[in-house]
Design a protein around this motif. Sequence first.
Motif, PDB file in Angstrom:
ATOM      1  N   ILE A 192       0.929  -0.951  -0.021  1.00 20.74           N
ATOM      2  CA  ILE A 192       0.096  -0.050   0.104  1.00 20.74           C
ATOM      3  C   ILE A 192       0.983   1.360   0.036  1.00 20.74           C
ATOM      4  O   ILE A 192       0.646   2.208  -0.891  1.00 20.74           O
ATOM      5  CB  ILE A 192      -1.088  -0.075   1.023  1.00 20.74           C
ATOM      6  CG1 ILE A 192      -1.876  -1.107   1.212  1.00 20.74           C
ATOM      7  CG2 ILE A 192      -1.525   1.248   1.313  1.00 20.74           C
ATOM      8  CD1 ILE A 192      -2.542  -1.545   2.430  1.00 20.74           C
ATOM      9  N   LEU A 193       1.807   1.213   1.066  1.00 23.59           N
ATOM     10  CA  LEU A 193       2.672   2.495   1.126  1.00 23.59           C
ATOM     11  C   LEU A 193       3.611   2.906   0.043  1.00 23.59           C
ATOM     12  O   LEU A 193       3.895   3.941  -0.395  1.00 23.59           O
ATOM     13  CB  LEU A 193       3.521   2.414   2.134  1.00 23.59           C
ATOM     14  CG  LEU A 193       2.480   2.012   3.768  1.00 23.59           C
ATOM     15  CD1 LEU A 193       3.590   2.046   5.170  1.00 23.59           C
ATOM     16  CD2 LEU A 193       1.602   3.438   3.849  1.00 23.59           C
ATOM     17  N   LEU A 194       3.982   1.682  -0.697  1.00 17.87           N
ATOM     18  CA  LEU A 194       4.916   2.051  -1.799  1.00 17.87           C
ATOM     19  C   LEU A 194       4.243   2.895  -3.115  1.00 17.87           C
ATOM     20  O   LEU A 194       4.914   3.350  -3.660  1.00 17.87           O
ATOM     21  CB  LEU A 194       5.173   0.406  -2.551  1.00 17.87           C
ATOM     22  CG  LEU A 194       6.497  -0.056  -3.106  1.00 17.87           C
ATOM     23  CD1 LEU A 194       7.649   0.426  -2.906  1.00 17.87           C
ATOM     24  CD2 LEU A 194       6.546  -1.548  -3.331  1.00 17.87           C
ATOM     25  N   TYR A 195       2.800   2.820  -3.304  1.00 18.66           N
ATOM     26  CA  TYR A 195       2.414   3.660  -4.247  1.00 18.66           C
ATOM     27  C   TYR A 195       1.471   4.720  -3.734  1.00 18.66           C
ATOM     28  O   TYR A 195       0.810   5.398  -4.377  1.00 18.66           O
ATOM     29  CB  TYR A 195       1.428   2.607  -4.829  1.00 18.66           C
ATOM     30  CG  TYR A 195       2.116   1.311  -5.557  1.00 18.66           C
ATOM     31  CD1 TYR A 195       2.837   1.533  -6.876  1.00 18.66           C
ATOM     32  CD2 TYR A 195       2.147   0.278  -4.858  1.00 18.66           C
ATOM     33  CE1 TYR A 195       3.564   0.559  -7.172  1.00 18.66           C
ATOM     34  CE2 TYR A 195       2.751  -0.864  -5.709  1.00 18.66           C
ATOM     35  CZ  TYR A 195       3.562  -0.538  -6.674  1.00 18.66           C
ATOM     36  OH  TYR A 195       4.251  -1.803  -7.186  1.00 18.66           O
ATOM     37  N   SER A 196       1.995   5.275  -2.379  1.00 17.66           N
ATOM     38  CA  SER A 196       1.330   6.143  -1.715  1.00 17.66           C
ATOM     39  C   SER A 196      -0.436   6.054  -1.919  1.00 17.66           C
ATOM     40  O   SER A 196      -0.931   7.079  -2.317  1.00 17.66           O
ATOM     41  CB  SER A 196       1.728   7.830  -2.388  1.00 17.66           C
ATOM     42  OG  SER A 196       2.827   7.729  -2.291  1.00 17.66           O
ATOM     43  N   ILE A 241       6.843  10.719   4.698  1.00 22.89           N
ATOM     44  CA  ILE A 241       7.454  10.056   3.451  1.00 22.89           C
ATOM     45  C   ILE A 241       6.046   9.171   3.029  1.00 22.89           C
ATOM     46  O   ILE A 241       5.881   9.011   1.871  1.00 22.89           O
ATOM     47  CB  ILE A 241       8.305   9.103   3.864  1.00 22.89           C
ATOM     48  CG1 ILE A 241       9.743   9.965   4.297  1.00 22.89           C
ATOM     49  CG2 ILE A 241       8.812   7.852   2.643  1.00 22.89           C
ATOM     50  CD1 ILE A 241      10.330  10.696   3.413  1.00 22.89           C
ATOM     51  N   PHE A 242       5.480   8.727   3.806  1.00 21.35           N
ATOM     52  CA  PHE A 242       4.172   7.951   3.529  1.00 21.35           C
ATOM     53  C   PHE A 242       2.723   8.651   3.596  1.00 21.35           C
ATOM     54  O   PHE A 242       2.694   9.252   4.601  1.00 21.35           O
ATOM     55  CB  PHE A 242       4.381   6.493   4.345  1.00 21.35           C
ATOM     56  CG  PHE A 242       5.397   5.660   3.998  1.00 21.35           C
ATOM     57  CD1 PHE A 242       5.682   5.144   2.695  1.00 21.35           C
ATOM     58  CD2 PHE A 242       6.228   5.309   5.185  1.00 21.35           C
ATOM     59  CE1 PHE A 242       6.807   4.365   2.572  1.00 21.35           C
ATOM     60  CE2 PHE A 242       7.240   4.354   5.160  1.00 21.35           C
ATOM     61  CZ  PHE A 242       7.550   4.028   3.924  1.00 21.35           C
ATOM     62  N   VAL A 243       2.113   8.145   2.721  1.00 19.66           N
ATOM     63  CA  VAL A 243       0.625   9.055   2.743  1.00 19.66           C
ATOM     64  C   VAL A 243      -0.022   7.949   3.686  1.00 19.66           C
ATOM     65  O   VAL A 243       0.019   6.665   3.551  1.00 19.66           O
ATOM     66  CB  VAL A 243       0.137   8.847   1.260  1.00 19.66           C
ATOM     67  CG1 VAL A 243      -1.386   9.166   1.450  1.00 19.66           C
ATOM     68  CG2 VAL A 243       0.696   9.725   0.410  1.00 19.66           C
ATOM     69  N   MET A 244      -0.909   8.449   4.347  1.00 19.14           N
ATOM     70  CA  MET A 244      -1.722   7.728   5.350  1.00 19.14           C
ATOM     71  C   MET A 244      -2.836   7.096   4.668  1.00 19.14           C
ATOM     72  O   MET A 244      -3.914   7.985   4.264  1.00 19.14           O
ATOM     73  CB  MET A 244      -2.217   8.541   6.679  1.00 19.14           C
ATOM     74  CG  MET A 244      -1.232   9.023   7.549  1.00 19.14           C
ATOM     75  SD  MET A 244      -0.384   7.369   8.173  1.00 19.14           S
ATOM     76  CE  MET A 244      -1.391   7.280   9.820  1.00 19.14           C
ATOM     77  N   PRO A 245      -3.143   5.884   4.381  1.00 21.94           N
ATOM     78  CA  PRO A 245      -4.159   5.118   3.727  1.00 21.94           C
ATOM     79  C   PRO A 245      -5.265   5.202   4.456  1.00 21.94           C
ATOM     80  O   PRO A 245      -5.333   4.915   5.638  1.00 21.94           O
ATOM     81  CB  PRO A 245      -3.536   3.658   3.265  1.00 21.94           C
ATOM     82  CG  PRO A 245      -2.613   3.428   4.234  1.00 21.94           C
ATOM     83  CD  PRO A 245      -1.869   4.935   4.902  1.00 21.94           C
TER      84      PRO A 245
END
Length: 346
Positions: free
Chosen positions: A148-152, A184-188
């Motif tokens: 999930i986090l790899l693709y924001s 760095i990571f978007v919160m999904p």
Amino acid sequence: MLEYNTIYLDYNMNDKVIFSGVQPSGEIHIGNYLGAISQFVDYQTDYKSIFSIVDLHAITVWQDSEALRNSTREVLAIFLASGLDESKNIIFNQSQVPEHTQLSWILSCTAKVGWLNRMTQFKDKAGKNKENASVGLYTYPILMAADILLYSASHVPVGDDQKQHLELARDIAHKFNTDYSENIFVMPEPLMNKSTTRIMSLRDGSNKMSKSDISEYSRILMTDSNDKIALKIKKAKTDPLKMPNTLKESESRLEVNNLLNIYSACALMKKEEVISKYASKEISLFKNDLTEVIINKVEPISIKTKQLLTDKVHLDNILSMGATKAKEISCKTIAKVYDKIGMINK
Ligand code: AQP
């Protein structure tokens, strides 16, 4: 050679991006279709969508290698036959993008053992025999966080059983962002299925329909023949009563309730309407109509899937091109992450 749009290459953190995966862990059933794939088809118009055939997740339990290859192609064929467009979405099998495992390792150094110990799906899947379950089954939610986090991904479609894993992905993202003082990571965010209905086993209304159930009569496959569908519905467990008159009554009768849910989802009819259409009627009559409604949904997809499966080279090309697209995004994320944590990566 397949040509792809390049619109995904430039997406920024404010875009609505969906990531979702399906495991090639067996033949796809109507629960996978109604609970996930049919909804992907709707999402592709509103979101930048990344759909992965998550073969690395599938091997957390034993898979025969030939069966795994066949299932991977079958999932892709069902995606396409259901209406997913490989030129508008990124569709690939997870193992062709090594950044998933790279990020998974890094995140496993961020996540805490206590967080994983709380995951109820591991307890359910490993059962009493947890000493013999693979380590991969235990750390599966970390690989899912990496996916999930790899693709924001801003949104992740989840059923009830995946909510806890998404929460874990958010906890990991938050800790990483806090540890390195940068977002760095978007919160999904979770995207709850439009129909929250779980499709249950045709043999036992308290268990979900599942690829790995030992009884083939527990599920309708998306490639079942019409005769097979008719037979499975005929044999589906019910009770000796007539059809229920109210929603409340239906909900107290697990197996009949499940068949009503399948009817409602396939016919795109409100469940209340289905109940009033069949109130007090014989279950056998309802089952005949249900068979027809399921066949109307499954048959066109099944025919298309079988056609697509005759050209493996074409399917493999789609996966490879999808992986190339995916890598263009995942490489950038890994480069940012490596830099942040102090890896020399020229
Ligand atoms: N019974 C179901 N009803 C509604 N949705 C379902 N999904 C699975 N079973 C049902 C949804 O299908 C998507 C893909 O599932 P998956 O392949 O990632 O894994 P799963 O949930 O573990 O599916 P199975 O069929 O039960 O496979 P096995 O037996 O291998 O574990 C997901 O979005 C899931 O919610």
